[in-house]
Design an enzyme around this catalytic site. Structure first.
Site, PDB file in Angstrom:
ATOM      1  N   HIS A 175      28.671  18.854 -23.851  1.00  0.00           N
ATOM      2  CA  HIS A 175      27.451  18.444 -23.135  1.00  0.00           C
ATOM      3  C   HIS A 175      26.315  19.434 -23.418  1.00  0.00           C
ATOM      4  O   HIS A 175      25.153  19.046 -23.522  1.00  0.00           O
ATOM      5  CB  HIS A 175      27.697  18.370 -21.622  1.00  0.00           C
ATOM      6  N   TYR A 186      20.997  10.712 -19.494  1.00  0.00           N
ATOM      7  CA  TYR A 186      22.300  10.498 -18.866  1.00  0.00           C
ATOM      8  C   TYR A 186      22.284   9.263 -17.967  1.00  0.00           C
ATOM      9  O   TYR A 186      22.503   9.338 -16.763  1.00  0.00           O
ATOM     10  CB  TYR A 186      22.693  11.749 -18.066  1.00  0.00           C
ATOM     11  N   GLU A 195      28.305  10.873 -22.881  1.00  0.00           N
ATOM     12  CA  GLU A 195      29.699  11.064 -22.466  1.00  0.00           C
ATOM     13  C   GLU A 195      30.649  10.957 -23.658  1.00  0.00           C
ATOM     14  O   GLU A 195      31.602  11.734 -23.794  1.00  0.00           O
ATOM     15  CB  GLU A 195      30.086  10.013 -21.419  1.00  0.00           C
ATOM     16  N   ASP A 268      27.852   5.403 -11.159  1.00  0.00           N
ATOM     17  CA  ASP A 268      28.192   6.299 -12.272  1.00  0.00           C
ATOM     18  C   ASP A 268      27.055   6.340 -13.298  1.00  0.00           C
ATOM     19  O   ASP A 268      27.282   6.258 -14.504  1.00  0.00           O
ATOM     20  CB  ASP A 268      29.521   5.820 -12.904  1.00  0.00           C
ATOM     21  N   HIS A 273      30.630   6.978 -17.625  1.00  0.00           N
ATOM     22  CA  HIS A 273      32.032   7.334 -17.903  1.00  0.00           C
ATOM     23  C   HIS A 273      32.882   6.098 -18.176  1.00  0.00           C
ATOM     24  O   HIS A 273      34.075   6.207 -18.424  1.00  0.00           O
ATOM     25  CB  HIS A 273      32.665   8.089 -16.724  1.00  0.00           C
TER      26      HIS A 273
HETATM   27 ZN   LIG Z   1      31.078  14.497 -19.292  1.00  0.00          ZN
END
Ligand SMILES: [Zn+2]
Length: 354
Positions: A175, A186, A195, A268, A273
């Protein structure tokens, strides 16, 4: 939660919120308590991080190129950072597994970038690598906050200590690399790419240390993190997204492997994710199609794509896929085996390049 958007430095946690929510809903009173505690710590990062100036470059000391500079601290179960010094560079093992795994994991990650990509630490400028272990009580997470890695001990019931998986350490530090090179936003598809980059390089750090060819790697993220009480092998599988766990308390791995199963959600950060399973699987397909060591060609293509100025913060899957094909052609020749493997892989996950 664990991420800040629209700020220069986000906080990236390894455990996605859907696992913690499932735990808080379905766990025993003790498990629920730990999950809620973890969620509440994670949500306080918003205020914490916003009020802190970015200091990561302020304490730089001059060290030689390619020289590791690791410092491990212990929070002694508190939530205070950085905690007290536990192990410095070139010192003997402490015999505390969390301290030594963090030290070794940071070292393996540093060595991977230096030896494979000639990259001098996270920022390619020799950033010293700091970590804090034993963060919080039964804290079920690990995160990178822009300046250090922080590891909880886990609850010991469903989760082991978070230093246990090298790919988790590699994931979190990646990251930092992504933030340094591409600032992929993000959220939604660019967030899922962010991710996925971390899963790709996290897995490659482990494969490189173990010298595993692509067809012998486990392609798991977080192997060893779940205790034997949990029905599951890891947090994610790049080889078979959606199969990492299926457990009455943790729920079922929600990752898709194909665009037809893309999950539209506001949770999320727009499923960062979750939908990362699609580019993760594309990378796995490229690596296994090309054979040999995944970091040599597939990893090189992804790394050079990450550094490509055409990769914008809001890049989505299709544009990213096109870029990987373009980079493969630049590196290994137009219409070559590598470019074809890349195009085929994307096609297999439902993204047709034209
Ligand atoms: Zn991550």
């Amino acid at each position: 939660m664990c991420q800040l958007t629209r700020r220069p430095h986000s906080i990236y946690c390894i455990l996605p919120p859907h696992i913690l929510r499932s735990l808080a809903q379905n766990g025993t009173p003790g498990q629920r308590h730990n999950a809620l505690q973890t969620l509440s710590i994670d949500s306080t990062f918003r205020g914490l991080r916003a009020s802190q100036p970015v200091v990561r470059r302020a304490h730089r000391i001059a060290i030689a190129e390619g020289q590791k500079q690791r410092t491990i601290y212990t929070a002694n179960q508190s939530e205070t950072l950085p905690g007290t010094l536990a192990r410095a560079e070139d010192t003997q093992p402490s015999n505390d597994p969390a301290i030594d795994e963090a030290y070794d994991g940071l070292g393996a990650t540093f060595d991977f970038y230096w030896e494979v990509f000639d990259r001098n630490s996270i920022d390619d400028e020799g950033l010293p690598l700091d970590a804090t272990v034993h963060y919080g009580e039964n804290y079920d997470n690990a995160f990178w906050n822009g300046e250090r890695m922080v590891f909880g001990d886990g609850d010991g019931d469903l989760f082991n200590r978070f230093t246990v998986s090298l790919d988790v350490i590699g994931h979190e530090l990646a990251h930092g690399v992504t933030e340094d090179e591409a600032q992929l936003a993000y959220f939604s598809q660019s967030g899922a790419l962010n991710e996925s980059m971390s899963d790709v390089f996290g897995s490659l750090v482990k494969q490189y240390l173990l010298k595993q060819p692509a067809d012998q790697a486990d392609w798991l993220i977080g192997a060893g993190l779940l205790t034997t009480k949990v029905s599951g092998v890891a947090l994610r599988s790049m080889k078979a997204p959606g199969t990492a766990y299926d457990d009455p308390i943790l729920g079922k791995d929600p990752q898709p492997a194909h665009m037809r199963d893309f999950v539209s959600t506001s949770r999320d950060n727009g499923g960062v994710h979750i939908n990362s399973g699609i580019p993760n699987h594309a990378f796995y397909l490229v690596a296994t199609q090309l054979g040999g060591y995944a970091w040599e060609k597939a990893g090189r293509i992804w790394y050079e794509t990450l550094r490509d100025s055409r990769l914008r913060p809001n890049t989505g899957f299709k544009r990213f896929a096109r870029l990987t094909a373009s980079v493969a052609a630049r590196l290994y020749g137009s219409q070559g085996t590598e470019e074809k493997a890349v195009s085929d892989a994307w096609k297999q996950v439902g993204i047709v390049l034209n």
